[in-house]
Design a protein around this motif. Structure first.
Motif, PDB file in Angstrom:
ATOM      1  N   GLU A  41       0.824  -1.202   0.000  1.00 35.85           N
ATOM      2  CA  GLU A  41       0.000   0.000   0.000  1.00 35.85           C
ATOM      3  C   GLU A  41       0.864   1.261   0.000  1.00 35.85           C
ATOM      4  O   GLU A  41       0.547   2.243  -0.665  1.00 35.85           O
ATOM      5  CB  GLU A  41      -0.942  -0.012   1.201  1.00 35.85           C
ATOM      6  CG  GLU A  41      -2.033  -1.046   1.079  1.00 35.85           C
ATOM      7  CD  GLU A  41      -2.910  -1.150   2.315  1.00 35.85           C
ATOM      8  OE1 GLU A  41      -2.683  -0.414   3.293  1.00 35.85           O
ATOM      9  OE2 GLU A  41      -3.826  -1.989   2.292  1.00 35.85           O
ATOM     10  N   ALA A  42       1.976   1.219   0.736  1.00 36.91           N
ATOM     11  CA  ALA A  42       2.881   2.377   0.764  1.00 36.91           C
ATOM     12  C   ALA A  42       3.453   2.646  -0.626  1.00 36.91           C
ATOM     13  O   ALA A  42       3.489   3.802  -1.072  1.00 36.91           O
ATOM     14  CB  ALA A  42       4.002   2.145   1.776  1.00 36.91           C
ATOM     15  N   PHE A  43       3.879   1.597  -1.315  1.00 37.98           N
ATOM     16  CA  PHE A  43       4.403   1.778  -2.664  1.00 37.98           C
ATOM     17  C   PHE A  43       3.330   2.325  -3.603  1.00 37.98           C
ATOM     18  O   PHE A  43       3.596   3.184  -4.437  1.00 37.98           O
ATOM     19  CB  PHE A  43       4.977   0.471  -3.216  1.00 37.98           C
ATOM     20  CG  PHE A  43       6.392   0.224  -2.800  1.00 37.98           C
ATOM     21  CD1 PHE A  43       7.452   0.837  -3.456  1.00 37.98           C
ATOM     22  CD2 PHE A  43       6.672  -0.614  -1.734  1.00 37.98           C
ATOM     23  CE1 PHE A  43       8.760   0.614  -3.073  1.00 37.98           C
ATOM     24  CE2 PHE A  43       7.978  -0.839  -1.331  1.00 37.98           C
ATOM     25  CZ  PHE A  43       9.030  -0.223  -2.005  1.00 37.98           C
ATOM     26  N   TYR A  44       2.119   1.817  -3.456  1.00 36.86           N
ATOM     27  CA  TYR A  44       1.006   2.305  -4.279  1.00 36.86           C
ATOM     28  C   TYR A  44       0.788   3.795  -4.047  1.00 36.86           C
ATOM     29  O   TYR A  44       0.732   4.580  -5.000  1.00 36.86           O
ATOM     30  CB  TYR A  44      -0.275   1.520  -3.977  1.00 36.86           C
ATOM     31  CG  TYR A  44      -1.495   2.151  -4.582  1.00 36.86           C
ATOM     32  CD1 TYR A  44      -1.756   2.043  -5.942  1.00 36.86           C
ATOM     33  CD2 TYR A  44      -2.387   2.890  -3.792  1.00 36.86           C
ATOM     34  CE1 TYR A  44      -2.868   2.649  -6.511  1.00 36.86           C
ATOM     35  CE2 TYR A  44      -3.499   3.485  -4.355  1.00 36.86           C
ATOM     36  CZ  TYR A  44      -3.736   3.365  -5.712  1.00 36.86           C
ATOM     37  OH  TYR A  44      -4.835   3.974  -6.270  1.00 36.86           O
ATOM     38  N   TYR A  45       0.653   4.200  -2.787  1.00 32.79           N
ATOM     39  CA  TYR A  45       0.374   5.608  -2.491  1.00 32.79           C
ATOM     40  C   TYR A  45       1.550   6.520  -2.829  1.00 32.79           C
ATOM     41  O   TYR A  45       1.348   7.682  -3.177  1.00 32.79           O
ATOM     42  CB  TYR A  45      -0.051   5.794  -1.034  1.00 32.79           C
ATOM     43  CG  TYR A  45      -1.478   5.375  -0.812  1.00 32.79           C
ATOM     44  CD1 TYR A  45      -2.532   6.116  -1.329  1.00 32.79           C
ATOM     45  CD2 TYR A  45      -1.780   4.215  -0.106  1.00 32.79           C
ATOM     46  CE1 TYR A  45      -3.845   5.716  -1.158  1.00 32.79           C
ATOM     47  CE2 TYR A  45      -3.089   3.824   0.079  1.00 32.79           C
ATOM     48  CZ  TYR A  45      -4.122   4.574  -0.459  1.00 32.79           C
ATOM     49  OH  TYR A  45      -5.427   4.173  -0.293  1.00 32.79           O
ATOM     50  N   LEU A  46       2.761   5.996  -2.754  1.00 29.86           N
ATOM     51  CA  LEU A  46       3.917   6.822  -3.095  1.00 29.86           C
ATOM     52  C   LEU A  46       4.059   6.992  -4.607  1.00 29.86           C
ATOM     53  O   LEU A  46       4.147   8.121  -5.094  1.00 29.86           O
ATOM     54  CB  LEU A  46       5.200   6.222  -2.517  1.00 29.86           C
ATOM     55  CG  LEU A  46       6.489   6.981  -2.852  1.00 29.86           C
ATOM     56  CD1 LEU A  46       6.417   8.424  -2.376  1.00 29.86           C
ATOM     57  CD2 LEU A  46       7.685   6.275  -2.256  1.00 29.86           C
ATOM     58  N   PHE A  47       4.059   5.881  -5.339  1.00 28.33           N
ATOM     59  CA  PHE A  47       4.363   5.952  -6.767  1.00 28.33           C
ATOM     60  C   PHE A  47       3.134   6.158  -7.658  1.00 28.33           C
ATOM     61  O   PHE A  47       3.177   6.955  -8.586  1.00 28.33           O
ATOM     62  CB  PHE A  47       5.136   4.705  -7.210  1.00 28.33           C
ATOM     63  CG  PHE A  47       6.495   4.620  -6.579  1.00 28.33           C
ATOM     64  CD1 PHE A  47       7.500   5.500  -6.948  1.00 28.33           C
ATOM     65  CD2 PHE A  47       6.752   3.693  -5.589  1.00 28.33           C
ATOM     66  CE1 PHE A  47       8.751   5.452  -6.356  1.00 28.33           C
ATOM     67  CE2 PHE A  47       8.002   3.626  -4.990  1.00 28.33           C
ATOM     68  CZ  PHE A  47       9.005   4.508  -5.376  1.00 28.33           C
ATOM     69  N   ALA A  48       2.056   5.456  -7.386  1.00 32.50           N
ATOM     70  CA  ALA A  48       0.878   5.548  -8.253  1.00 32.50           C
ATOM     71  C   ALA A  48       0.010   6.759  -7.940  1.00 32.50           C
ATOM     72  O   ALA A  48      -0.726   7.232  -8.801  1.00 32.50           O
ATOM     73  CB  ALA A  48       0.045   4.273  -8.150  1.00 32.50           C
ATOM     74  N   VAL A  49       0.100   7.267  -6.706  1.00 33.49           N
ATOM     75  CA  VAL A  49      -0.754   8.397  -6.340  1.00 33.49           C
ATOM     76  C   VAL A  49       0.074   9.668  -6.160  1.00 33.49           C
ATOM     77  O   VAL A  49      -0.008  10.588  -6.982  1.00 33.49           O
ATOM     78  CB  VAL A  49      -1.588   8.095  -5.068  1.00 33.49           C
ATOM     79  CG1 VAL A  49      -2.437   9.290  -4.686  1.00 33.49           C
ATOM     80  CG2 VAL A  49      -2.477   6.876  -5.290  1.00 33.49           C
ATOM     81  N   ALA A  50       0.866   9.743  -5.103  1.00 37.02           N
ATOM     82  CA  ALA A  50       1.548  11.003  -4.766  1.00 37.02           C
ATOM     83  C   ALA A  50       2.496  11.475  -5.868  1.00 37.02           C
ATOM     84  O   ALA A  50       2.406  12.617  -6.322  1.00 37.02           O
ATOM     85  CB  ALA A  50       2.297  10.857  -3.443  1.00 37.02           C
ATOM     86  N   LEU A  51       3.397  10.613  -6.297  1.00 38.40           N
ATOM     87  CA  LEU A  51       4.366  11.019  -7.320  1.00 38.40           C
ATOM     88  C   LEU A  51       3.671  11.391  -8.622  1.00 38.40           C
ATOM     89  O   LEU A  51       3.935  12.452  -9.202  1.00 38.40           O
ATOM     90  CB  LEU A  51       5.390   9.900  -7.555  1.00 38.40           C
ATOM     91  CG  LEU A  51       6.456  10.200  -8.608  1.00 38.40           C
ATOM     92  CD1 LEU A  51       7.355  11.343  -8.156  1.00 38.40           C
ATOM     93  CD2 LEU A  51       7.281   8.953  -8.887  1.00 38.40           C
ATOM     94  N   CYS A  52       2.764  10.541  -9.078  1.00 39.08           N
ATOM     95  CA  CYS A  52       2.067  10.813 -10.347  1.00 39.08           C
ATOM     96  C   CYS A  52       1.233  12.093 -10.282  1.00 39.08           C
ATOM     97  O   CYS A  52       1.290  12.926 -11.195  1.00 39.08           O
ATOM     98  CB  CYS A  52       1.182   9.636 -10.734  1.00 39.08           C
ATOM     99  SG  CYS A  52       2.107   8.188 -11.238  1.00 39.08           S
TER     100      CYS A  52
END
Length: 141
Positions: A41-52
């Motif tokens: 979930e952390a990877f999802y929120y970092l790369f797929a949400v916040a970064l994008c």
């Protein structure tokens, strides 16, 4: 100009790293989920949400709006409206037309303004990415 300027890059990279680590540890100790699930979930929120979203909305869209012949404040409000509007389908799916819907839209609108302000002052998007990650990741608690 919002992006990844050199001005505070080293300092902001350290801030980003510490912020992400603290947020992850909070999630790890507070959420009652196994480590692999929290990590995913952390990877999802970092790369797929916040970064994008930061690169798309603050890095590209907001920079484009700043190039228009309008005052910077108006351009920020337009960007914030577009950012909030892009979250409408998600908020409607999660909560429907519950009163919290308007609160979420308001928080999203204000978040864009804050992220723009920080990104512009620091000349990069690292701290907005960290805050955005924390905001989304820790809301699961």
């Amino acid at each position: 100009m919002l992006g990844f300027g050199k001005g505070h890059l080293r300092t902001d990279t350290v801030i980003l790293t510490v912020w992400l680590a603290v947020s992850f540890c909070i999630g790890l100790f507070v959420m009652r989920k196994p480590y692999p699930e929290i990590r995913q979930e952390a990877f999802y929120y970092l790369f797929a949400v916040a970064l994008c979203e930061e690169v798309l909305y603050r890095g590209f869209l907001q920079n484009y709006l700043f190039g228009l012949p309008y005052p910077k404040q108006i351009c920020c409000l337009i960007g914030a409206g577009m950012f909030a509007a892009s979250h409408l389908p998600f908020y409607l799916q999660v909560n429907g037309f519950h009163p919290i819907f308007l609160v979420q839209l308001g928080i999203t609108f204000i978040s864009h303004l804050v992220f723009c302000y920080i990104g512009e002052k620091r000349n990069n998007l690292l701290i907005p990415i960290a805050i955005h990650f924390s905001q989304d990741f820790l809301q699961m608690i």
